[in-house]
Design a protein around this motif. Structure first.
Motif, mmCIF file in Angstrom:
data_model
loop_
_atom_site.group_PDB
_atom_site.id
_atom_site.type_symbol
_atom_site.label_atom_id
_atom_site.label_comp_id
_atom_site.label_asym_id
_atom_site.label_seq_id
_atom_site.Cartn_x
_atom_site.Cartn_y
_atom_site.Cartn_z
ATOM 1 N N LEU A 212 49.685 -48.347 -36.917
ATOM 2 C CA LEU A 212 51.012 -47.720 -36.959
ATOM 3 C C LEU A 212 50.903 -46.248 -37.334
ATOM 4 O O LEU A 212 51.411 -45.364 -36.644
ATOM 5 C CB LEU A 212 51.889 -48.467 -37.983
ATOM 6 C CG LEU A 212 53.242 -47.838 -38.335
ATOM 7 C CD1 LEU A 212 54.152 -47.795 -37.118
ATOM 8 C CD2 LEU A 212 53.917 -48.590 -39.481
ATOM 9 N N HIS A 213 50.257 -45.990 -38.456
ATOM 10 C CA HIS A 213 50.132 -44.628 -38.982
ATOM 11 C C HIS A 213 48.659 -44.324 -39.274
ATOM 12 O O HIS A 213 47.875 -45.236 -39.509
ATOM 13 C CB HIS A 213 50.899 -44.494 -40.300
ATOM 14 C CG HIS A 213 52.387 -44.444 -40.171
ATOM 15 N ND1 HIS A 213 53.234 -45.259 -40.884
ATOM 16 C CD2 HIS A 213 53.195 -43.650 -39.420
ATOM 17 C CE1 HIS A 213 54.491 -44.974 -40.575
ATOM 18 N NE2 HIS A 213 54.496 -44.013 -39.692
ATOM 19 N N ARG B 37 65.276 -44.894 -38.633
ATOM 20 C CA ARG B 37 64.853 -44.266 -39.886
ATOM 21 C C ARG B 37 65.219 -42.787 -39.968
ATOM 22 O O ARG B 37 65.081 -42.180 -41.031
ATOM 23 C CB ARG B 37 63.330 -44.429 -40.059
ATOM 24 C CG ARG B 37 62.894 -45.877 -40.122
ATOM 25 C CD ARG B 37 61.538 -46.014 -40.773
ATOM 26 N NE ARG B 37 61.550 -45.448 -42.106
ATOM 27 C CZ ARG B 37 60.470 -45.239 -42.843
ATOM 28 N NH1 ARG B 37 59.289 -45.566 -42.372
ATOM 29 N NH2 ARG B 37 60.548 -44.705 -44.063
ATOM 30 N N LEU C 93 56.637 -55.654 -43.896
ATOM 31 C CA LEU C 93 57.291 -54.591 -43.108
ATOM 32 C C LEU C 93 56.280 -53.514 -42.700
ATOM 33 O O LEU C 93 56.644 -52.360 -42.475
ATOM 34 C CB LEU C 93 58.416 -53.942 -43.924
ATOM 35 C CG LEU C 93 59.538 -54.858 -44.389
ATOM 36 C CD1 LEU C 93 60.552 -54.069 -45.220
ATOM 37 C CD2 LEU C 93 60.250 -55.493 -43.190
ATOM 38 N N ASP C 94 55.009 -53.880 -42.659
ATOM 39 C CA ASP C 94 53.942 -52.925 -42.294
ATOM 40 C C ASP C 94 53.800 -51.788 -43.301
ATOM 41 O O ASP C 94 53.259 -50.726 -42.967
ATOM 42 C CB ASP C 94 54.181 -52.287 -40.905
ATOM 43 C CG ASP C 94 54.327 -53.308 -39.799
ATOM 44 O OD1 ASP C 94 53.671 -54.365 -39.887
ATOM 45 O OD2 ASP C 94 55.101 -53.047 -38.852
ATOM 46 N N GLY C 95 54.298 -51.996 -44.503
ATOM 47 C CA GLY C 95 54.235 -50.917 -45.494
ATOM 48 C C GLY C 95 53.226 -51.233 -46.580
ATOM 49 O O GLY C 95 52.822 -52.385 -46.767
ATOM 50 N N CYS D 128 52.856 -45.603 -48.572
ATOM 51 C CA CYS D 128 54.202 -45.421 -47.999
ATOM 52 C C CYS D 128 55.286 -45.369 -49.060
ATOM 53 O O CYS D 128 56.362 -44.825 -48.840
ATOM 54 C CB CYS D 128 54.557 -46.576 -47.074
ATOM 55 S SG CYS D 128 53.196 -47.277 -46.188
ATOM 56 N N GLY E 272 53.463 -40.871 -43.044
ATOM 57 C CA GLY E 272 52.339 -41.818 -43.039
ATOM 58 C C GLY E 272 51.218 -41.398 -42.117
ATOM 59 O O GLY E 272 50.096 -41.902 -42.208
ATOM 60 N N ASP F 85 64.391 -49.380 -44.147
ATOM 61 C CA ASP F 85 63.000 -48.967 -44.413
ATOM 62 C C ASP F 85 62.911 -47.791 -45.382
ATOM 63 O O ASP F 85 61.847 -47.188 -45.526
ATOM 64 C CB ASP F 85 62.315 -48.583 -43.092
ATOM 65 C CG ASP F 85 61.996 -49.802 -42.239
ATOM 66 O OD1 ASP F 85 61.160 -50.613 -42.672
ATOM 67 O OD2 ASP F 85 62.601 -49.955 -41.154
ATOM 68 N N ILE G 269 61.795 -52.633 -40.041
ATOM 69 C CA ILE G 269 60.945 -52.727 -38.844
ATOM 70 C C ILE G 269 59.647 -53.452 -39.213
ATOM 71 O O ILE G 269 59.038 -53.165 -40.242
ATOM 72 C CB ILE G 269 60.561 -51.326 -38.323
ATOM 73 C CG1 ILE G 269 61.802 -50.456 -38.091
ATOM 74 C CG2 ILE G 269 59.718 -51.418 -37.052
ATOM 75 C CD1 ILE G 269 61.477 -48.984 -37.813
ATOM 76 N N ARG H 154 55.009 -42.599 -33.671
ATOM 77 C CA ARG H 154 56.033 -41.928 -34.483
ATOM 78 C C ARG H 154 55.878 -40.401 -34.521
ATOM 79 O O ARG H 154 56.859 -39.686 -34.700
ATOM 80 C CB ARG H 154 55.970 -42.445 -35.925
ATOM 81 C CG ARG H 154 56.103 -43.955 -36.069
ATOM 82 C CD ARG H 154 57.528 -44.409 -35.816
ATOM 83 N NE ARG H 154 57.633 -45.854 -35.903
ATOM 84 C CZ ARG H 154 57.815 -46.521 -37.041
ATOM 85 N NH1 ARG H 154 57.908 -45.873 -38.178
ATOM 86 N NH2 ARG H 154 57.921 -47.837 -37.022
ATOM 87 N N PHE I 8 60.199 -46.659 -47.978
ATOM 88 C CA PHE I 8 58.927 -46.065 -47.529
ATOM 89 C C PHE I 8 59.097 -44.549 -47.462
ATOM 90 O O PHE I 8 59.082 -43.913 -46.406
ATOM 91 C CB PHE I 8 58.489 -46.670 -46.194
ATOM 92 C CG PHE I 8 58.299 -48.152 -46.271
ATOM 93 C CD1 PHE I 8 57.351 -48.692 -47.137
ATOM 94 C CD2 PHE I 8 59.065 -49.021 -45.505
ATOM 95 C CE1 PHE I 8 57.172 -50.072 -47.238
ATOM 96 C CE2 PHE I 8 58.897 -50.396 -45.597
ATOM 97 C CZ PHE I 8 57.948 -50.928 -46.467
ATOM 98 N N GLU J 229 57.410 -42.055 -48.248
ATOM 99 C CA GLU J 229 56.336 -41.159 -47.793
ATOM 100 C C GLU J 229 56.607 -40.595 -46.401
ATOM 101 O O GLU J 229 56.161 -39.485 -46.083
ATOM 102 C CB GLU J 229 55.013 -41.934 -47.753
ATOM 103 C CG GLU J 229 53.880 -41.150 -47.118
ATOM 104 C CD GLU J 229 52.590 -41.936 -47.045
ATOM 105 O OE1 GLU J 229 51.652 -41.538 -47.727
ATOM 106 O OE2 GLU J 229 52.508 -42.943 -46.309
ATOM 107 N N ASP J 230 57.324 -41.342 -45.587
ATOM 108 C CA ASP J 230 57.466 -40.933 -44.189
ATOM 109 C C ASP J 230 58.434 -39.777 -43.975
ATOM 110 O O ASP J 230 58.423 -39.158 -42.910
ATOM 111 C CB ASP J 230 57.886 -42.140 -43.333
ATOM 112 C CG ASP J 230 56.756 -43.150 -43.249
ATOM 113 O OD1 ASP J 230 55.596 -42.720 -43.084
ATOM 114 O OD2 ASP J 230 57.025 -44.358 -43.383
#
Ligand code: CIR
Length: 256
Positions: free
Chosen positions: A163-164, A86, A245-247, A251, A118, A61, A18, A134, A64, A66-67
């Motif tokens: 995002l987070h 996810r 990926l915005d990470g 993350c 996150g 994803d 994502i 999220r 990542f 951490e999520d």
């Protein structure tokens, strides 16, 4: 102090992860692997043991990690990730969590609650929980009730631009907080010694404190200098392929 970290190797499928920034291009898998190697080595330099989980090709994803869980000194909470693609990642994290925590100290966020790690920032025994696309209020309140059983507390924080929660906040211990974007003026974070991150370096809000050192992404000299000025030893890791990926740094691991 943290003793352990859990990371998951990136999958070849990460190119389908994502992203809100397709203009940055698809991640280069080989380079992402090298960056992951460097990340693991840097964590080890901070004195933690690193448990490396195998890549999960079905989940682009899943690096990542951490999520999918919140790990504290007392308990772990397996989350219910808010992004459909996810959600199944939680099956993969279970055995790793069970290796570190007793069954009675492992809890779960259940539907209709959703929560991404996150969105959770630990400050001692208090946890700030971002209400985001999220993480919903029900997920936050389930997490708070699990934490309360161990004498820990939590509070929800509304967010709208990032995002987070930890996209724009990083707690560096000793009351020092890296803060960017929408949180710079937030009264909730007034009591901290704030290190404000300028918009042109906003990605670098996502740093991690690990046992007195701070890991900072490569390419953000102002952030690096501001953290060094506070007396921290800074370690640099290139996360360019994860940024696509915005990470970022937080993350990519669970730290506990
Ligand atoms: C996602 O959108 O879920 C991933 N592409 C990025 C997750 C970043 N995780 C984090 O900030 N904790």
């Amino acid at each position: 102090m943290f003793k352990n970290c859990i990371v998951r190797r990136p999958s070849k499928s990460m190119i389908e992860g994502i992203t809100s920034a397709p203009e940055l291009g698809k991640p280069d898998y080989e380079l992402a692997l090298k960056q992951h190697d460097a990340y693991i080595e840097t964590l080890k330099q901070c004195g933690v043991k690193v448990k490396v989980l195998d890549a999960m090709e079905a989940y682009p994803d899943s690096c990542f990690v951490e999520d999918v869980a919140i790990c504290t000194s007392e308990c772990a909470v397996i989350t219910n990730p808010g992004a459909k693609s996810r959600n199944g990642e939680i099956i993969g994290i279970k055995p790793a969590i069970e290796a570190f925590f007793q069954a009675e100290n492992i809890h779960h966020i259940e539907f209709p609650g959703t929560l991404d790690g996150g969105d959770v920032m630990m400050v001692g025994k208090h946890f700030y929980i971002g209400i985001s696309e999220r993480t919903n209020k029900e997920g936050a309140s389930q997490l708070i009730s699990h934490l309360n059983k161990y004498g820990m507390t939590g509070e929800a924080v509304a967010l709208s631009e990032v995002l987070h929660l930890k996209t724009a906040l990083a707690y560096l211990e000793n009351n020092n907080l890296l803060v960017g974007g929408e949180f710079i003026t937030s009264p909730i974070f007034e009591k901290f010694n704030k290190i404000e991150i300028s918009d042109d370096e906003s990605y670098s809000c996502n740093c991690i404190w690990v046992n007195g050192k701070v890991i900072v992404p490569e390419g953000y000299p102002k952030t690096q200098a501001a953290i060094e000025e506070r007396g921290y030893e800074v370690l640099i890791v290139d996360t360019s392929e994860y940024r696509k990926l915005d990470g970022g740094l937080s993350c990519l691991s669970l730290r506990f």
